[in-house]
Design a protein around this motif. Structure first.
Motif, PDB file in Angstrom:
ATOM      1  N   PHE A   1       0.964  -1.272  -0.009  1.00 36.72           N
ATOM      2  CA  PHE A   1       0.088  -0.114   0.023  1.00 36.72           C
ATOM      3  C   PHE A   1       1.006   1.072   0.027  1.00 36.72           C
ATOM      4  O   PHE A   1       1.936   1.543   0.981  1.00 36.72           O
ATOM      5  CB  PHE A   1      -1.010   0.094   1.419  1.00 36.72           C
ATOM      6  N   ARG A   2       0.719   2.001  -0.898  1.00 37.14           N
ATOM      7  CA  ARG A   2       1.615   3.439  -1.060  1.00 37.14           C
ATOM      8  C   ARG A   2       0.599   4.449  -1.564  1.00 37.14           C
ATOM      9  O   ARG A   2      -0.439   4.013  -2.462  1.00 37.14           O
ATOM     10  CB  ARG A   2       2.735   3.039  -1.787  1.00 37.14           C
ATOM     11  N   GLN A   3       1.110   5.534  -1.384  1.00 41.38           N
ATOM     12  CA  GLN A   3       0.035   6.896  -1.938  1.00 41.38           C
ATOM     13  C   GLN A   3       1.058   8.070  -2.176  1.00 41.38           C
ATOM     14  O   GLN A   3       2.155   8.113  -1.880  1.00 41.38           O
ATOM     15  CB  GLN A   3      -0.927   6.901  -0.989  1.00 41.38           C
TER      16      GLN A   3
ATOM     17  N   GLN B   1      -3.546   6.454  -4.820  1.00 40.22           N
ATOM     18  CA  GLN B   1      -3.169   5.247  -3.852  1.00 40.22           C
ATOM     19  C   GLN B   1      -2.956   3.821  -4.799  1.00 40.22           C
ATOM     20  O   GLN B   1      -3.600   3.754  -5.606  1.00 40.22           O
ATOM     21  CB  GLN B   1      -4.198   4.970  -2.729  1.00 40.22           C
ATOM     22  N   LYS B   2      -2.089   2.932  -4.186  1.00 39.42           N
ATOM     23  CA  LYS B   2      -2.050   1.777  -4.884  1.00 39.42           C
ATOM     24  C   LYS B   2      -1.796   0.544  -3.663  1.00 39.42           C
ATOM     25  O   LYS B   2      -1.167   0.775  -2.908  1.00 39.42           O
ATOM     26  CB  LYS B   2      -0.696   1.702  -5.707  1.00 39.42           C
ATOM     27  N   HIS B   3      -2.935  -0.217  -3.995  1.00 40.98           N
ATOM     28  CA  HIS B   3      -2.908  -1.347  -3.054  1.00 40.98           C
ATOM     29  C   HIS B   3      -3.062  -2.819  -3.806  1.00 40.98           C
ATOM     30  O   HIS B   3      -3.949  -2.712  -4.525  1.00 40.98           O
ATOM     31  CB  HIS B   3      -3.991  -1.230  -2.117  1.00 40.98           C
TER      32      HIS B   3
ATOM     33  N   VAL C   1      -5.225  12.432  -4.536  1.00 44.19           N
ATOM     34  CA  VAL C   1      -4.402  11.265  -3.771  1.00 44.19           C
ATOM     35  C   VAL C   1      -4.562  10.190  -4.666  1.00 44.19           C
ATOM     36  O   VAL C   1      -5.534   9.630  -5.089  1.00 44.19           O
ATOM     37  CB  VAL C   1      -5.061  11.049  -2.400  1.00 44.19           C
TER      38      VAL C   1
ATOM     39  N   PHE D   1      -3.811  13.607   4.829  1.00 45.26           N
ATOM     40  CA  PHE D   1      -2.426  12.898   4.292  1.00 45.26           C
ATOM     41  C   PHE D   1      -1.239  13.844   4.583  1.00 45.26           C
ATOM     42  O   PHE D   1      -0.139  13.482   4.803  1.00 45.26           O
ATOM     43  CB  PHE D   1      -2.911  12.678   2.843  1.00 45.26           C
TER      44      PHE D   1
END
Length: 254
Positions: free
Chosen positions: A66-68, A90-92, A88, A137
């Motif tokens: 998980f990163r953003q 995000q990648k999960h 934003v 964030f």
């Protein structure tokens, strides 16, 4: 109205200019030019953010599950009165989620320049809930404007499947000496001018017809981050522990 919250899968390819031209021709029976820009062509200029210890960079570089990222983006020629996209990303587990809102660029700068932004509802935004998430964030990571990334984009949509989108990014540039995105797309090339970053964006899976075209043209899937590559070009040894990282050669830039 622009879609403000969506989820999809993205596959990246690093291809030559000739492969790009061949792809555009071969996929013409299936795809149409994006309605934005001229024949689907427009420029993208984004202000990216990072923490003082480059935490966003390391999360991306190390491919955390998980990163953003946070970015402020404008399209084509922009002024302080233009509409900007505050987003934003995000990648999960290889699924990309985007949450974004529209805001006048001038007010986005006002928000960023205030130590205490106050009541977020006083800003002219299209989605106050997304704005609250952006603010949380930003505060949690202590995010600051880091660099500007810009490129020329040629975008396409599938004629019968609106969830399938293909983009080609050319003339990829970055800078950190001028963080005003209204000053346009300029900076140092961080990918060879003869190379193109292609992204296939789809909700579920890549259709068979596109897979065959990519195979016939020998297009290789390549995981590469515009954010990390730009950061390494601009800051290099100033990144903590940079010399110990495995460097990925990307278009002639390590």
């Amino acid at each position: 109205m622009a879609i403000e919250i969506f989820s999809r899968r993205e596959q990246k390819y690093l291809i030559t200019t000739q492969q790009y031209l061949s792809l555009v021709k071969k996929m013409s029976p299936y795809m149409r030019a994006d309605k934005n820009g001229t024949d689907g062509k427009y420029t993208v200029t984004s202000l990216y953010f990072d923490s003082p210890d480059q935490q966003i960079y390391f999360e991306t570089k190390n491919k955390l599950r998980f990163r953003q990222k946070l970015r402020l983006r404008v399209y084509d020629d922009a002024t302080l009165n233009s509409t900007a996209f505050f987003e934003v990303k995000q990648k999960h587990n290889n699924v990309v989620n985007k949450r974004r809102m529209l805001i006048p660029l001038k007010e986005a700068y006002e928000y960023l320049n205030r130590r205490n932004p106050g009541d977020l509802s006083t800003y002219r935004t299209t989605n106050i809930q997304v704005f609250k998430e952006i603010d949380h964030f930003k505060r949690y990571y202590r995010l600051q404007p880091e660099m500007v990334v810009s490129y020329d984009r040629h975008a396409f949509h599938c004629t019968w499947d609106p969830d399938l989108r293909i983009t080609f990014d050319l003339n990829l540039r970055c800078r950190n000496d001028d963080l005003k995105i209204e000053n346009g797309p300029h900076g140092d090339l961080f990918v060879d001018r003869e190379l193109v970053v292609m992204e296939v964006k789809v909700t579920h899976s890549v259709p068979l017809w596109l897979t065959k075209i990519l195979q016939n043209l020998s297009c290789e899937q390549r995981s590469a981050s515009k954010f990390c590559t730009s950061m390494e070009l601009l800051k290099g040894d100033l990144i903590p522990g940079y010399g110990e990282l495995e460097k990925i050669k990307f278009g002639g830039v390590e």
